[in-house]
Design a protein around this motif. Structure first.
Motif, PDB file in Angstrom:
ATOM      1  N   ASN A  57       0.825  -1.202   0.000  1.00 25.87           N
ATOM      2  CA  ASN A  57       0.000   0.000   0.000  1.00 25.87           C
ATOM      3  C   ASN A  57       0.863   1.258   0.000  1.00 25.87           C
ATOM      4  O   ASN A  57       1.221   1.766  -1.052  1.00 25.87           O
ATOM      5  CB  ASN A  57      -0.973  -0.020   1.196  1.00 25.87           C
ATOM      6  CG  ASN A  57      -2.006  -1.117   1.068  1.00 25.87           C
ATOM      7  OD1 ASN A  57      -2.757  -1.154   0.117  1.00 25.87           O
ATOM      8  ND2 ASN A  57      -2.032  -2.026   2.026  1.00 25.87           N
ATOM      9  N   LYS A 113      -6.305  -4.752   0.849  1.00 25.85           N
ATOM     10  CA  LYS A 113      -6.316  -3.437   0.186  1.00 25.85           C
ATOM     11  C   LYS A 113      -7.626  -2.708   0.442  1.00 25.85           C
ATOM     12  O   LYS A 113      -7.641  -1.501   0.645  1.00 25.85           O
ATOM     13  CB  LYS A 113      -6.076  -3.591  -1.318  1.00 25.85           C
ATOM     14  CG  LYS A 113      -4.624  -3.708  -1.692  1.00 25.85           C
ATOM     15  CD  LYS A 113      -4.443  -3.434  -3.179  1.00 25.85           C
ATOM     16  CE  LYS A 113      -2.988  -3.459  -3.565  1.00 25.85           C
ATOM     17  NZ  LYS A 113      -2.242  -2.297  -3.136  1.00 25.85           N
ATOM     18  N   GLU A 114      -8.728  -3.456   0.447  1.00 24.15           N
ATOM     19  CA  GLU A 114     -10.044  -2.842   0.662  1.00 24.15           C
ATOM     20  C   GLU A 114     -10.138  -2.235   2.062  1.00 24.15           C
ATOM     21  O   GLU A 114     -10.604  -1.111   2.226  1.00 24.15           O
ATOM     22  CB  GLU A 114     -11.163  -3.888   0.466  1.00 24.15           C
ATOM     23  CG  GLU A 114     -11.290  -4.411  -0.961  1.00 24.15           C
ATOM     24  CD  GLU A 114     -10.163  -5.381  -1.361  1.00 24.15           C
ATOM     25  OE1 GLU A 114      -9.868  -5.454  -2.571  1.00 24.15           O
ATOM     26  OE2 GLU A 114      -9.569  -6.040  -0.477  1.00 24.15           O
ATOM     27  N   ARG A 117      -7.950   0.893   2.238  1.00 25.95           N
ATOM     28  CA  ARG A 117      -8.614   2.052   1.621  1.00 25.95           C
ATOM     29  C   ARG A 117      -9.714   2.596   2.528  1.00 25.95           C
ATOM     30  O   ARG A 117      -9.894   3.800   2.644  1.00 25.95           O
ATOM     31  CB  ARG A 117      -9.193   1.669   0.263  1.00 25.95           C
ATOM     32  CG  ARG A 117      -8.154   1.571  -0.823  1.00 25.95           C
ATOM     33  CD  ARG A 117      -8.784   1.384  -2.206  1.00 25.95           C
ATOM     34  NE  ARG A 117      -7.847   0.719  -3.060  1.00 25.95           N
ATOM     35  CZ  ARG A 117      -8.008  -0.499  -3.570  1.00 25.95           C
ATOM     36  NH1 ARG A 117      -9.110  -1.192  -3.355  1.00 25.95           N
ATOM     37  NH2 ARG A 117      -7.080  -1.034  -4.331  1.00 25.95           N
ATOM     38  N   GLU A 118     -10.449   1.696   3.160  1.00 24.24           N
ATOM     39  CA  GLU A 118     -11.538   2.096   4.063  1.00 24.24           C
ATOM     40  C   GLU A 118     -11.025   2.927   5.237  1.00 24.24           C
ATOM     41  O   GLU A 118     -11.676   3.862   5.676  1.00 24.24           O
ATOM     42  CB  GLU A 118     -12.239   0.835   4.579  1.00 24.24           C
ATOM     43  CG  GLU A 118     -13.362   1.086   5.556  1.00 24.24           C
ATOM     44  CD  GLU A 118     -13.922  -0.204   6.130  1.00 24.24           C
ATOM     45  OE1 GLU A 118     -14.522  -0.140   7.214  1.00 24.24           O
ATOM     46  OE2 GLU A 118     -13.767  -1.282   5.504  1.00 24.24           O
ATOM     47  N   ARG A 120      -7.972   4.554   5.286  1.00 26.42           N
ATOM     48  CA  ARG A 120      -6.902   5.463   4.864  1.00 26.42           C
ATOM     49  C   ARG A 120      -7.032   6.850   5.493  1.00 26.42           C
ATOM     50  O   ARG A 120      -6.052   7.400   5.997  1.00 26.42           O
ATOM     51  CB  ARG A 120      -6.848   5.595   3.345  1.00 26.42           C
ATOM     52  CG  ARG A 120      -5.753   6.570   2.893  1.00 26.42           C
ATOM     53  CD  ARG A 120      -5.778   6.784   1.403  1.00 26.42           C
ATOM     54  NE  ARG A 120      -4.991   5.831   0.675  1.00 26.42           N
ATOM     55  CZ  ARG A 120      -3.660   5.812   0.624  1.00 26.42           C
ATOM     56  NH1 ARG A 120      -2.964   6.669   1.297  1.00 26.42           N
ATOM     57  NH2 ARG A 120      -3.031   4.928  -0.092  1.00 26.42           N
ATOM     58  N   ASN A 181      -0.510   8.605  -1.502  1.00 28.89           N
ATOM     59  CA  ASN A 181      -1.756   9.135  -2.056  1.00 28.89           C
ATOM     60  C   ASN A 181      -2.575   9.812  -0.966  1.00 28.89           C
ATOM     61  O   ASN A 181      -2.569   9.370   0.185  1.00 28.89           O
ATOM     62  CB  ASN A 181      -2.590   8.008  -2.685  1.00 28.89           C
ATOM     63  CG  ASN A 181      -1.893   7.382  -3.870  1.00 28.89           C
ATOM     64  OD1 ASN A 181      -0.985   7.962  -4.460  1.00 28.89           O
ATOM     65  ND2 ASN A 181      -2.301   6.187  -4.227  1.00 28.89           N
ATOM     66  N   PRO A 183      -5.879  10.812   1.087  1.00 26.92           N
ATOM     67  CA  PRO A 183      -7.199  10.231   1.323  1.00 26.92           C
ATOM     68  C   PRO A 183      -8.282  11.185   0.834  1.00 26.92           C
ATOM     69  O   PRO A 183      -8.055  12.396   0.753  1.00 26.92           O
ATOM     70  CB  PRO A 183      -7.253  10.074   2.842  1.00 26.92           C
ATOM     71  CG  PRO A 183      -6.305  11.090   3.358  1.00 26.92           C
ATOM     72  CD  PRO A 183      -5.238  11.249   2.310  1.00 26.92           C
TER      73      PRO A 183
END
Length: 197
Positions: A57, A113-114, A117-118, A120, A181, A183
């Motif tokens: 990530n 990864k999901e 992302r949730e 982040r 990246n 959020p």
């Protein structure tokens, strides 16, 4: 356990107090050296990327960023930005990181990864809050404001830096999303903290 250690200590003291002192000195040296070696290892890029959550990530995002590859060849690795260099602050940060390891590995908060992302925005908020509380201390280890040449900055950058100083902003208020990246839905400007330094 305490009784056993007391008995051993008492037995050694009765036999030869210098033996007890010698064992204590050796144990202290081994403990300090071992702690120091462990601390050094946890400050390496290899350690930081040893788990798939980080490697797949944030480390993947870091690759090719200005902190990874640039015209000068100077790199900032994970601990340069995320761990204080002062000994006491470093130990405090490392102790707090143990709690984070529990969340990551035992609870499995970001093991896919999901899930990453949730969470982040929450993870970024935690890092940005620490950076704002310390007036971007880790940034300032490499970036010294008094050594910046405003002549080499664009007029826009000069104006923004001046405005930031007047408003009491810190590095992370404007310079975020540089190595990772951003959020969605939050920036450091949304975080209000009382600076410690």
């Amino acid at each position: 356990m305490k009784k056993i250690l007391n008995r051993i200590g008492g037995w050694l003291a009765r036999r030869n107090p210098f033996l007890l002192i010698g064992i204590t000195v050796v144990a202290t040296i081994v403990g300090v050296a071992g702690g120091s070696a462990a601390m050094d290892y946890t400050m390496t890029e290899a350690f930081c990327t040893s788990c798939h959550e980080m490697r797949n990530n944030v480390y993947a995002e870091y690759g090719g960023s200005i902190h990874d590859t640039n015209r000068t060849g100077v790199r900032a690795i994970c601990p340069d930005c995320h761990v204080p260099r002062e000994p006491v602050d470093k130990w405090i940060r490392k102790v707090k990181a143990v709690g984070e390891l529990y969340q990551h590995f035992v609870v499995g908060k970001i093991d896919t990864k999901e899930k990453f992302r949730e969470h982040r925005a929450e993870l970024a908020t935690n890092v940005w809050t620490r950076m704002k509380e310390t007036d971007s201390r880790e940034c300032r280890h490499c970036h010294t404001a008094t050594k910046m040449s405003s002549d080499l900055q664009t007029e826009t950058a000069q104006a923004r830096h001046e405005k930031g100083r007047e408003e009491g902003l810190t590095c992370i208020d404007c310079h975020f999303g540089i190595a990772h990246n951003e959020p969605k839905g939050i920036t450091p400007a949304d975080i209000v903290v009382k600076q410690k330094l």
